[in-house]
Design a protein around this motif. Sequence first.
Motif, short mmCIF file in Angstrom:
data_model
loop_
_atom_site.label_atom_id
_atom_site.label_comp_id
_atom_site.label_asym_id
_atom_site.label_seq_id
_atom_site.Cartn_x
_atom_site.Cartn_y
_atom_site.Cartn_z
N SER A 284 37.18 39.92 40.84
CA SER A 284 37.16 38.46 40.83
C SER A 284 38.29 37.95 41.70
CB SER A 284 37.30 37.92 39.40
OG SER A 284 36.25 38.36 38.59
N LEU A 285 37.98 37.06 42.64
CA LEU A 285 38.95 36.56 43.60
C LEU A 285 39.36 35.14 43.23
CD1 LEU A 285 40.50 36.74 46.32
CD2 LEU A 285 38.40 35.95 47.44
N PHE A 286 40.68 34.89 43.24
CA PHE A 286 41.22 33.57 42.94
C PHE A 286 42.16 33.17 44.08
CE2 PHE A 286 40.16 35.72 39.05
CZ PHE A 286 39.44 34.77 38.33
N LEU A 287 41.65 32.38 45.01
CA LEU A 287 42.45 31.92 46.13
C LEU A 287 43.24 30.67 45.74
CD1 LEU A 287 39.78 32.34 48.97
CD2 LEU A 287 41.75 33.83 48.55
N ASN A 288 44.20 30.30 46.59
CA ASN A 288 44.98 29.06 46.40
C ASN A 288 45.67 29.00 45.03
OD1 ASN A 288 44.47 27.71 48.92
ND2 ASN A 288 42.38 27.35 48.21
N THR A 289 46.05 30.14 44.50
CA THR A 289 46.63 30.19 43.17
C THR A 289 47.99 30.85 43.20
OG1 THR A 289 44.40 30.32 42.21
CG2 THR A 289 46.24 30.93 40.79
N HIS A 290 49.02 30.06 42.91
CA HIS A 290 50.40 30.55 42.96
C HIS A 290 50.88 30.91 41.56
CE1 HIS A 290 54.58 30.85 44.26
NE2 HIS A 290 54.90 30.19 43.17
N VAL A 291 51.16 32.19 41.33
CA VAL A 291 51.66 32.65 40.03
C VAL A 291 53.14 32.26 39.91
CG1 VAL A 291 52.24 34.69 38.66
CG2 VAL A 291 49.98 34.48 39.74
N TYR A 292 53.45 31.50 38.85
CA TYR A 292 54.82 31.01 38.72
C TYR A 292 55.43 31.28 37.36
CZ TYR A 292 53.04 27.04 36.01
OH TYR A 292 52.45 26.25 35.03
N LYS A 293 54.66 31.79 36.42
CA LYS A 293 55.24 32.20 35.14
C LYS A 293 54.37 33.28 34.53
CE LYS A 293 53.21 28.54 32.23
NZ LYS A 293 53.54 27.41 31.30
N LEU A 294 54.92 33.95 33.49
CA LEU A 294 54.17 35.01 32.85
C LEU A 294 54.53 35.09 31.38
CD1 LEU A 294 56.43 37.40 32.51
CD2 LEU A 294 55.77 37.99 34.84
N GLU A 295 53.76 35.90 30.67
CA GLU A 295 53.99 36.16 29.25
C GLU A 295 54.28 37.65 29.08
OE1 GLU A 295 50.45 34.79 27.30
OE2 GLU A 295 50.44 32.92 28.45
#
Length: 598
Positions: A284-295
Amino acid sequence: MKINLSRWWALALCAAMAAPAQAQRHVYVETESFANKGGWVVDQQSFAVLGSSYLMAHGMGRPVKDAFTKVEFPAPGKYRVWVRTKDWAPFPTGPGQFTLWLDGKQVGKVFGASGSDVWKWYDGGTVDVTGKEAELRIKDLTGFNGRCDAILFTDAQKFTPPNRLEDLNAFRAKVLHTLTSPVDNGRFDLVVVGGGIAGTCAAISAARMGLKTALIQDRPVLGGNNSSEVRVHLMGDVDKNHYPKLGRIVREMDNGDPGNGNADAKEYGDARKIAIVKGEKNLSLFLNTHVYKLEKNADKITAVVGRNIVTNEDQRFSGAYFADCTGDGTVGYLAGAEFRWGRESKSETGESLAAEKADSFTLGTSNLWASLERDTVSSFPETPWALQFSDEYHIDEEKSDWQWETGFGNFNTVYEAEQIRDHNLRAIYGNWSYLKKSKPEKYAKRELAWVAYIGGKRESRRIMGDHILTQMDIQDGKRYPDGTVTATWTIDLHFPDKKNSKYFEGQEFFAGTKHIRVAPYTIPYRCLYSRNISNLFMAGRNISTTHVAFGSTRVMRTCGMMGEVVGFAAYVAKKHETSPRGVYQQHLKELMGIVEGE
């Protein structure tokens, strides 16, 4: 297209319910969410500093088409307008000028020419809103990279929006992002963050091994430095492998060798890369998505959250394993992974090529450019705000190559990415302005056809694994039992060009190098996972190496093969319900069998 009213003035409704007499109604417009962006582009490279993306008028000296959208207001009335922007190259005022229009009427003054190169809110005066909907338009005046982060309309005439990042993030989150939880995209076997060559190859490799895989990329295209946005050709060999199976996916990604910085975007194969990824049933591809936090749970990542750089919608991705292929080591950094930055000292590593003293020096970032010959003579604006060139020193080139590079320890490549890019632009525009004016016999009919506004980074964080690759590993050709990717590139450590330093000391933008030849060597699998985050893999320029060794491992075909190994290792880890380290300790024979093509 209408903007979601409830997300824009949630704060207003909350205030009205609590204290109707003192209700404040805020309409917060993030420019990257404009329905029609015209000729403006979305820039997310400074998300870590600004907390959001912004629109930029990248016209290479020609004003771009207006960006416009419809704005919904809670009620007619008088609103004060605030515009968040900066003057990116003040001299004493810079070229990034633009105006704001509401329903055909100019709002406030000219923005982007304040003389201050700090992002902040500027008062745009007041407007009388007569209906519940109006057209908002941003008009570029110069084509020289004016930028606008957000626009705020408020009926609280004495309210001033916050500038301090922590306060701004809280204000923005309260107005825009807290009505709903992030969209939950479900659970994956492997979540790959970063869609450069390394990350794309990792995701494809894992998917083909049967893992349910997510590939998250913060731009609209894949390929990273090899995309049409940066335009760097692939280097490193895939045909000198000790394990010929490695490199098959890299070859699929390879669009030939068009060279660096060519004017034709199609030569870099964006569409083909995306088509290959979308053809994988488990991916599954997710473009234009900036990862900025996590759990996290103890030393294990449980989920990452990314924000769409256009719509500002948050999305959550949970997983068993994660692969940091961001280049900047963003996921590792957010998770608390051990990492290094800059150069180690000779006394620490024993490397002959190491620095005498440890420092924060990193290889720089390039913004490439190209010109084309046209049928008619053209001019280029004066650029007093750019770097200034002369008969004594200028760069007489029709297009750039890798040497156009800024960084070298003068800038932090993560937190000063915008300043690095802007310095590169000041060098490009200043030099081009000089060439057009002083060498008409060669450049009169040439015009800038393309300038990268996305920086091509080389170095930032390196996440530490159970093995740290060194110069001696490379030059001695050590074959560790877990040696996987065969690397062939020289030890290629850049430094400021001496002549460039003579004229621009402390502001260098042109690089030199000395290639230290190496025989093909293998990179241990232990360099491809974090030593203290138990379910984190790495692939790309952020793997576990010294600064010197990094000079050889960082090229993209080599990075792509790292990604292929990560996909294999994630499969073995899931099969045996173990960690990346557990694969090495208990299942190395099985992993190496896959690498060898058994």
